[in-house]
Structure formats: C-alpha cells, structure tokens
Design an enzyme around this catalytic site. Sequence first.
Site, PDB file in Angstrom:
ATOM      1  N   GLY A 109      -7.942   9.252   0.102  1.00  0.00           N
ATOM      2  CA  GLY A 109      -8.376  10.043   1.257  1.00  0.00           C
ATOM      3  C   GLY A 109      -8.519  11.528   0.968  1.00  0.00           C
ATOM      4  CD  GLU A 114      -5.516   1.782  -2.952  1.00  0.00           C
ATOM      5  OE1 GLU A 114      -6.702   1.685  -2.627  1.00  0.00           O
ATOM      6  OE2 GLU A 114      -4.597   1.888  -2.126  1.00  0.00           O
ATOM      7  CG  HIS A 169      -2.000   1.011   1.132  1.00  0.00           C
ATOM      8  ND1 HIS A 169      -1.765   2.338   1.408  1.00  0.00           N
ATOM      9  CD2 HIS A 169      -3.302   0.918   0.756  1.00  0.00           C
ATOM     10  CE1 HIS A 169      -2.901   3.018   1.205  1.00  0.00           C
ATOM     11  NE2 HIS A 169      -3.832   2.180   0.814  1.00  0.00           N
ATOM     12  CD  GLU A 218      -2.655   5.051   3.678  1.00  0.00           C
ATOM     13  OE1 GLU A 218      -2.955   4.082   4.395  1.00  0.00           O
ATOM     14  OE2 GLU A 218      -3.514   5.750   3.096  1.00  0.00           O
TER      15      GLU A 218
HETATM   16  P1  13P Z   1      -9.869   6.116   0.507  1.00  0.00           P
HETATM   17  O1  13P Z   1     -10.982   5.270  -0.071  1.00  0.00           O
HETATM   18  O2  13P Z   1     -10.116   6.556   1.900  1.00  0.00           O
HETATM   19  O3  13P Z   1      -9.474   7.202  -0.439  1.00  0.00           O
HETATM   20  O4  13P Z   1      -8.585   5.126   0.617  1.00  0.00           O
HETATM   21  C1  13P Z   1      -8.217   4.362  -0.470  1.00  0.00           C
HETATM   22  C2  13P Z   1      -7.200   3.387  -0.021  1.00  0.00           C
HETATM   23  O5  13P Z   1      -6.077   3.743   0.279  1.00  0.00           O
HETATM   24  C3  13P Z   1      -7.604   1.970   0.066  1.00  0.00           C
HETATM   25  O6  13P Z   1      -6.498   1.146   0.247  1.00  0.00           O
END
Ligand code: 13P
Length: 249
Positions: A172, A166, A94, A96
């Site tokens: 987010g 993504e 991911h 993050e």
């Molecule tokens: P959001 O749907 O909050 O934008 O997050 C997406 C995400 O990182 C899912 O792994």
Amino acid sequence: MRKKVIAGNWKMNKLPNETISFFEEFAPLVKDTKNEVVICAPYTDLFYAILSAQNTNIKIGAQNMHWEENGAYTGEVSPQMLKSIGVEYVVLGHSERRQYFAETDETVNKKVKAAHNVGLKPIVCVGESLEQRESGKAKEIVTNQVKLGLKDLTNDQITSTIVAYEPIWAIGTGKTATKEDANETIKWIREELVNMYGKENADKVIIQYGGSVKSGNAKELFEMSDIDGGLVGGASLKPDEFAKIVNAV
Ligand code: 13P
C-alpha cells in the site's frame, strides 16, 4: 511448470452490490487467461462473489478463518463454514493480521493445517519490515516465518499451499520491491522449503509476490524465474486494472 496464480485481496472493501458489479465487469475481461484467478473477498461479500463467479474461471477466497471446526468463539468463522458455501482459497497470516490482530506463526500453522483438513487452499503470507530489511535481517525473518508457519505438513498439503512473499514496506505504499530483490527472496523461501520437504515438493509450491503490484509492473515481476504470480491489494479493487494484471503474462 508451475501455474501462475493471480489473487486479489480486497481487504476491508466493497459491499455486496459493489461485489456484483465488479464481477459483471471483470469476468469477461479475464475469461481467456490460463492463469488461476482468485478474488479474496470480505466474509459478507463471499456468497455474492461465489454466485457471481458461477460459470466463470474465477475462484473465490476468504481473508482469514479460525482453526477450530466449531465452538464458543464469538465472531469467528470456521474452515468448514467457508468450504460449505464454495470458497476454495483462504489468505492466512497477512501482515495486517499479524500487526493488528496478534496473528503469530503458531496460529498461522494451526490455520494452515485446518484449511487443508477441509480442502481449502491456504495462501500464506510472509514478509519483513523495512527496518528488518535495512538491518540485513530479511532472510532470517522470512525463512523463520516459513519454518514455523508451514511446519509438519504432509507432501500433499505443502504442494497445495501457496506462499505469498509480501515485504511489509511495499504494501500500500507504492514502493515495489525490485524484481531482482523479490525473486531473490522468493528463492530463499524455496530453499527453506527444500530443507523442510525436499526439492521435488518444494519445486511444486507456488510462491507469489505482493506489495504495490500494478498493471505497470506486473509483467516484469511475473516474468521472473521464481515469481509465480501475485497477491494484489489496492489494484484488485478496479476491474479493468486487475484484469490488466491478470492478463500481463
Ligand atoms: P497493495 O497491492 O495494496 O500494496 O497490497 C498488497 C497486499 O497486502 C495484498 O495482500
């Protein structure tokens, strides 16, 4: 026909009691869907999620793991540990984790192989930053992540790997990629998979879109030719909202 897989990524949210009440409300709302429904919960919620999802059509995933089977890795969780309690999916790479925890394409590749070795299905995240998109580098960045993160897999492994596209700038932020941009980028990913594993295998790989998916935009995204469902962050925390996303197609 590829199945749609709609997965919720709870990130670092929810306590065990909140997990249990989520499933009580959510499970009846999605019981009739033909889509695959997955909840990726924090480690401390996994066991509660698995118990709560018994006798439902909901599958449980983790959000990370180590690639080693066991050993002196304080604070880490192994693929076998996840598998042993009934986890079926694991989110890997991911953005993050890449951004805050030094995850690289190389560690992602080790983890993808380790997941397959115990029969966990990896959901491998790729995506470009806003700066990379604006400077015309999105295709290069995303295809490179695929090339390195998904290299040297067997045909069985690649066809049971899920890729989640993504774009970092859409996570987010409330900004969703247009359905056309998301579909086009997912086509680039599939082209790279064709180069790596041939068309027959590449056509079987489920590729999701993630980034500000909500009940209001899920249908138009998931109906695109190459978008095989979604990886949903914030909107997966609310049972009614996430159920609307699951039931959008
Ligand atoms: P959001 O749907 O909050 O934008 O997050 C997406 C995400 O990182 C899912 O792994």
